[in-house]
Motif scaffolding. Structure first.
Motif, mmCIF file in Angstrom:
data_model
loop_
_atom_site.group_PDB
_atom_site.id
_atom_site.type_symbol
_atom_site.label_atom_id
_atom_site.label_comp_id
_atom_site.label_asym_id
_atom_site.label_seq_id
_atom_site.Cartn_x
_atom_site.Cartn_y
_atom_site.Cartn_z
ATOM 1 N N HIS A 211 0.842 -1.188 0.000
ATOM 2 C CA HIS A 211 0.000 0.000 0.000
ATOM 3 C C HIS A 211 0.886 1.249 0.000
ATOM 4 O O HIS A 211 2.012 1.228 0.507
ATOM 5 C CB HIS A 211 -0.920 0.025 1.218
ATOM 6 N N TYR A 213 0.631 3.784 1.791
ATOM 7 C CA TYR A 213 0.960 4.252 3.137
ATOM 8 C C TYR A 213 2.168 3.540 3.726
ATOM 9 O O TYR A 213 2.797 4.060 4.657
ATOM 10 C CB TYR A 213 -0.243 4.162 4.071
ATOM 11 N N GLN A 250 -4.767 10.566 -0.073
ATOM 12 C CA GLN A 250 -5.276 9.387 0.615
ATOM 13 C C GLN A 250 -4.165 8.391 0.965
ATOM 14 O O GLN A 250 -4.163 7.780 2.042
ATOM 15 C CB GLN A 250 -6.330 8.690 -0.254
ATOM 16 N N ASP A 252 -3.620 5.357 0.214
ATOM 17 C CA ASP A 252 -4.125 4.076 0.708
ATOM 18 C C ASP A 252 -4.290 3.013 -0.378
ATOM 19 O O ASP A 252 -4.759 1.907 -0.103
ATOM 20 C CB ASP A 252 -5.454 4.263 1.443
#
Length: 456
Positions: A211, A213, A250, A252
């Motif tokens: 991901h 993140y 985001q 994500d």
């Protein structure tokens, strides 16, 4: 307790501001720091001081106001700050207090912030002007100023008057902050080095299937372990089509094999920002189409950096980058027509819609006019004067960040959803530009080699 500050550095800045105030008619300048910001209910965001206030004081506590009183050829500085409070300090930490402030910060005098309303009328009485940072923090001093003006009007029979003018302090301070001093440059170089190594860490850890993140976490780890207090802004980790969203936040999405990831991230160190963007293939090797677009953006950045020179106009870097980007889009048959036509019609703005850089300093989009501050005589419609682009001077710091964002179903499939931005921080020197962020790899060969080595 915080580390001792260089009081001479901040006093010299206050002296320079006072001289500029004197030349502009004098008065009292009021500079508040930023208020704490609520995150949710009774929880606050980590505190970050106001840049203008910290630039003049080096003081990092909330609840403070700096006053600079400019009288004739001299000036004095007075700090309102939170009083010592042993009970509260158990919960939120040590406070400097007004008794220790003059010695610790080099201000002339200090008093409790609780006394601001009571002391402000005498501070303002019979001054020619009050100088404020207009539109900063919701004009937080407005209630105190209104009350002080009302009290001074009530004393008019005794010959005491409120200041007849409210003036904006922002342009004076912006001009000071635009050219960095040696202390600022040292901090910016360190922030840039930390940020560059964070990008290297992200490249080494990137794998398809992760991901976004997870790469953001690698950046934050590198920032903090080297002493940076915060990210300088919300880190952008944008893979695939997300890289075509300029301020994607985001972080994500799962990173697909064969996709590119664009990371725009920099740390803040002792109040000073770095700002770097790198674009690279998640699985370590560019496709031919990705490489072709990447090389165009890299060439555009090189052309722009060549124009970041003392005596050049700020706009020159952007103009140089646009020419290279447009020719590249024509060569790839993503735009049609001649180079000058594509530029004049703005056809390229579908794929490149922002400028090539901005000022950098205490704020990531730092203060300072991008046009020459004094009106100049120039021909124009109706004879109106126009201000040309700012002339670059040693000590200015700019970002150089050309890009291409290719999206749309009408594009050849192999070029769709390629978003590439390459950004570095450039310090204007007496001769050329020093790239503060050069440690972060950006050539195709350097990126692919680094990522291959990380997989061995």
């Amino acid at each position: 307790m915080p580390q001792a500050i260089d009081t001479g550095l901040y006093r010299a800045r206050r002296e320079l501001l006072a001289e500029r105030l004197r030349l502009a008619g004098g008065g009292v300048a009021l500079i508040p720091t930023a208020p704490p910001a609520t995150r949710s209910r009774d929880t606050e965001f980590p505190y970050r001081f106001d840049s203008y206030f910290h630039y003049l004081t080096g003081f990092a506590e909330p609840g403070a106001v700096l006053a600079i009183v400019c009288d004739g050829a001299g000036f004095r500085s007075h700090l309102f700050c939170r009083p010592r409070d042993p009970d509260q300090e158990v919960w939120t930490g040590w406070r400097l207090g007004p008794e220790a402030a003059p010695a610790a910060l080099g201000v002339d005098t200090a008093s409790s912030a609780d006394n601001l309303d009571a002391e402000l009328p005498d501070l303002l009485a019979d001054r020619p002007a009050v100088w404020q940072l207009f539109d900063q923090h919701g004009n937080q001093l407005a209630p105190a100023l209104r009350a002080a003006f009302d009290r001074l009007r009530g004393r008019a029979r005794s010959g005491v008057r409120p200041p007849p003018a409210l003036r904006d302090l922002t342009p004076l301070l912006d001009e000071m902050r635009l050219v960095k001093d040696a202390h600022e440059i040292t901090l910016m170089k360190r922030a840039a080095a930390i940020s560059a190594h964070a990008h290297i860490r992200a490249m080494r850890h990137a794998r398809p299937g992760q991901h976004e993140y997870q790469l953001e976490a690698e950046l934050l780890h590198e920032f903090r372990r080297h002493g940076a207090q915060f990210p300088a802004y919300g880190s952008i980790v944008a893979s695939g089509a997300n890289a075509c969203v300029l301020h994607y936040e985001q972080n994500d999405a799962r990173m697909a094999p064969g996709s590119l990831v664009l990371i725009d991230a920099g740390c803040e160190l002792d109040g000073y920002a770095a700002d770097i963007t790198r674009s690279f293939p998640v699985d370590g090797r560019f496709t031919p189409e990705q490489r072709a677009v990447y090389e165009i953006v890299l060439a555009a950045q090189a052309a722009a950096i060549e124009r970041v020179l003392p005596g050049e106009r700020f706009d020159a870097a952007h103009e140089a980058a646009v020419r290279v980007l447009c020719q590249g889009l024509i060569d790839l048959k993503l735009l049609s027509g001649g180079l000058d036509e594509v530029i004049e019609t703005g056809a390229y703005k579908r794929f490149y819609m922002h400028r090539t850089g901005h000022w950098l300093g205490m704020d990531v989009h730092d203060v300072g006019d991008y046009r020459e501050p004094a009106p100049v005589e120039a021909a124009g419609p109706g004879g109106a004067a126009e201000r040309p682009s700012r002339v670059l001077k040693p000590g200015m710091v700019v970002t150089v960040e050309p890009a291409l964002y290719l999206r749309g179903d009408d594009l050849p499939e192999a070029f769709r959803n390629i978003g590439i931005r390459i950004e570095d921080d450039a310090l204007v020197t007496v001769d050329d530009a020093e790239i503060l962020t050069e440690a972060a790899p950006k050539s195709v060969a350097a990126i692919e080699t680094l990522m291959a080595e990380a997989r061995e």
